[in-house]
Motif scaffolding. Sequence first.
Motif: not given
Length: 254
Positions: A141-154
């Motif tokens: 959950a933490g790793v995919t949460g980080l990916l979610v934030m990266l996608v939103m930033e992009f």
Amino acid sequence: MSDVADLILLAGQLILENGGETSRVEETMVRMALAGGGNMADVFVIPQGIFCTVNVGIQTHTRIVRIHNRGLNLAKVLEVNRISRQLSAGILTVETAYNELLKVDGLPRRYPTGIRLLAGAIGSASFGYLLGAHVESVFVAGVTGLLVMLVMEFLQKQEVLYFMALAIAGVMTTVVNLAIKQYWPGIEFDLAIIGSIMSLVPGLAITTSVRDALFEDLISALIRGAEAFGVALSIASGVGAVLTFYLWIGGILP
């Protein structure tokens, strides 16, 4: 007196743009107007704009501003509250208070990228833990949460429509969790997905909507409530679309 009108308009704009509720904006603007020498102030605030009138004697000064960008930076709201209190206490003059507000306006609109990414990862992992997930699922959950934030930033840098960006983030986190599930069957797939999207959930919008309703700011309450519903619908549509397609091609959900 026109300086006082400009002062309270900037103060209200800073609070509204950075996560403050409607009642706080109106209360702060009226308090600052009276402290700055006005006899009476009328303020009407909705999430998309501020209308204010300051009266002194027979003179009336009206200001209107359209709010285009709203985010969350409570540090700015705190600074505006500090300036308001100092103006009311006579520590600051109207001119110095206005200059202080300009300095607050010049601060970064959002927290640094690294802090937002770290907060997203920790928040997602924490929600997974609170939901009762095992250690490995909390990690996912933490790793995919980080990916979610990266996608939103992009996507936000590409100026993609916010609701569309949320749907894309929902698609991404579901696809990633499905892929991880294939190679790591032991993870709790549902809890990992829920934890990873919690950083996108409009908690502040929901809370502010309820608070506005309690203070009888019904227009603002409806607008913020509709915004929260739209965000939730976008996230759910992204996640649901992937799960539906996965079932359609013969996949089996745990």
